[in-house]
Enzyme design. Structure first.
Site, PDB file in Angstrom:
ATOM      1  N   SER B 121       0.836  -1.206   0.000  1.00 33.10           N
ATOM      2  CA  SER B 121       0.000   0.000   0.000  1.00 33.10           C
ATOM      3  C   SER B 121       0.877   1.267   0.000  1.00 33.10           C
ATOM      4  O   SER B 121       1.580   1.510  -0.986  1.00 33.10           O
ATOM      5  CB  SER B 121      -0.951  -0.063   1.195  1.00 33.10           C
ATOM      6  OG  SER B 121      -1.946   0.911   1.102  1.00 33.10           O
ATOM      7  N   ASP B 136      -4.486   8.391  -0.369  1.00 33.58           N
ATOM      8  CA  ASP B 136      -4.545   8.816   1.025  1.00 33.58           C
ATOM      9  C   ASP B 136      -4.901  10.282   1.170  1.00 33.58           C
ATOM     10  O   ASP B 136      -4.795  11.071   0.237  1.00 33.58           O
ATOM     11  CB  ASP B 136      -3.213   8.509   1.715  1.00 33.58           C
ATOM     12  CG  ASP B 136      -3.002   7.013   1.830  1.00 33.58           C
ATOM     13  OD1 ASP B 136      -3.986   6.275   1.785  1.00 33.58           O
ATOM     14  OD2 ASP B 136      -1.837   6.584   1.929  1.00 33.58           O
ATOM     15  N   HIS B 158      -4.725  -0.554  -3.948  1.00 40.42           N
ATOM     16  CA  HIS B 158      -6.156  -0.714  -3.617  1.00 40.42           C
ATOM     17  C   HIS B 158      -7.031  -0.246  -4.779  1.00 40.42           C
ATOM     18  O   HIS B 158      -8.087   0.353  -4.556  1.00 40.42           O
ATOM     19  CB  HIS B 158      -6.541   0.083  -2.361  1.00 40.42           C
ATOM     20  CG  HIS B 158      -5.764  -0.253  -1.123  1.00 40.42           C
ATOM     21  ND1 HIS B 158      -6.018  -1.375  -0.367  1.00 40.42           N
ATOM     22  CD2 HIS B 158      -4.746   0.389  -0.496  1.00 40.42           C
ATOM     23  CE1 HIS B 158      -5.187  -1.395   0.672  1.00 40.42           C
ATOM     24  NE2 HIS B 158      -4.405  -0.348   0.610  1.00 40.42           N
TER      25      HIS B 158
END
Lengths: 230, 230
Positions: B121, B136, B158
């Site tokens: 990630s 993010d 993701h």
């Protein structure tokens, strides 16, 4: 001050700004021309085309729209404006452009003197203290994340409740905002689509159809009803 | 180079890193100790607690874990390390910390010399050219968005397909990445959960169970199958 900071410009299956039309008429009462700030460029749309989109809506309420990008001397144009609308798109692009053109502060001071302001999505983010609670992708690097602080908190537009049925391990919106609070002691207003913040003078309320989720350091997140003070 | 850049650390309803266990054993063959980089701090977890979480997994494959935050001279610790794992969390926090401690470049050069690297990630985002395709929230302001460039493209971990049933007007992931391409001419690998990028020497492939979505300026987004070269 006389401002609206809305979660979104467009509700699902509706036309651009239509759900806010009666509020916008009140906000811009007596105003026949506003400046549109197109710098967030949703989907990479041109400044001209984005301004046309805003102008089409405002024509329906007899308000003329000029794009800020059309002015040679943008700071003077802002100082002399009768009203503002900043559209959504990418907050990083919007904030970078406003800072690089040294317009963030003149916009702030003009609005603080009473010139009406409408922001949607990215245009609402810049009404907060800083842009650190945007949902947008950091596609460009702004010289600062500081915004206008027209309200004494940050905004998370398009606030979205957890979707456990997705079976996806990306962070939920709530997780992200709680991470923000580990690094910043600033209240965050999670503004669901269909809701907006209304500031008239010193009175700040949340309006719309849904409850609003509030995040503060050291407290459990909590909900407030439409028409609550902020 | 010998690296894995994974979309996520944890698949839905599974334990931490378990889906990658056999790959991690191969990556760290002959290695008995690695440095864990805990700076992304998911959910605001402490560096110590995050390092413990990683150590518990690695104990199951007989690898000892030390947190980078434990070392006084972090640059030397990186240069002498036998392997690295950077966990997920907030990419802005991770990149800010690495730049402020002047560690981004020493980490890059050590990995380029062959020290094995695992990222998940946010830890995968920093393997790309820059962090401009992270999902993010920008909860802190890094001095730069530049990353290690261990691969000649950017990563969107993701990666999530559009969810039209949400009736939500926030941008889809695809819209966000296409906005990135209006401002940057850099290929983006949309890495769905369960997939990872594997680099061994000059060979770069995408691995896992699902197709991977690729975004390039001037092309329609397209899908490539597992085991394809990148």
């Amino acid at each position: 001050m006389n401002i609206i900071l809305a979660s979104t410009s467009t509700l699902f299956s509706e036309q651009y700004l239509v759900y806010l039309k009666s509020e916008i008429i009140v906000l811009f009462k007596g105003v026949d021309e506003i400046i549109f700030i197109p710098f967030a460029r949703p989907g990479g749309i041109s400044h001209d085309n984005y301004t046309k989109k805003a102008a089409e809506f405002f024509a329906s309420i007899n308000i003329n729209v000029k794009g800020l990008h059309e002015f040679e001397d943008k700071a003077t144009a802002i100082s002399n404006a009768k009203g503002f609308f900043t559209g959504g798109g990418n907050t990083f692009l919007l904030v970078k452009t406003l800072h690089e053109l040294s317009l963030m502060n003149v916009l702030k001071t003009t609005i603080e003197k009473g010139t009406p302001y409408l922001g949607c999505s990215a245009g609402s983010n810049i009404g907060g203290i800083n842009m650190k609670t945007t949902n947008d992708m950091p596609i460009v690097y702004p010289p600062s994340f500081d915004c206008m602080g027209l309200v004494p908190f940050n905004i998370n537009p398009h606030y979205l409740d957890p979707q456990p049925e997705l079976h996806h391990n990306g962070e939920t919106r709530e997780t992200r905002i709680l991470e923000f609070l580990t690094q910043n002691d600033i209240k965050v207003v999670g503004l669901r689509e269909g809701n907006w913040i209304r500031r008239i003078g010193d009175q700040i309320t949340v309006e719309g159809t849904q409850p609003t989720r509030i995040f503060e350091r050291g407290k459990m997140p909590y909900e407030i009803a439409p028409q609550s003070s902020l």
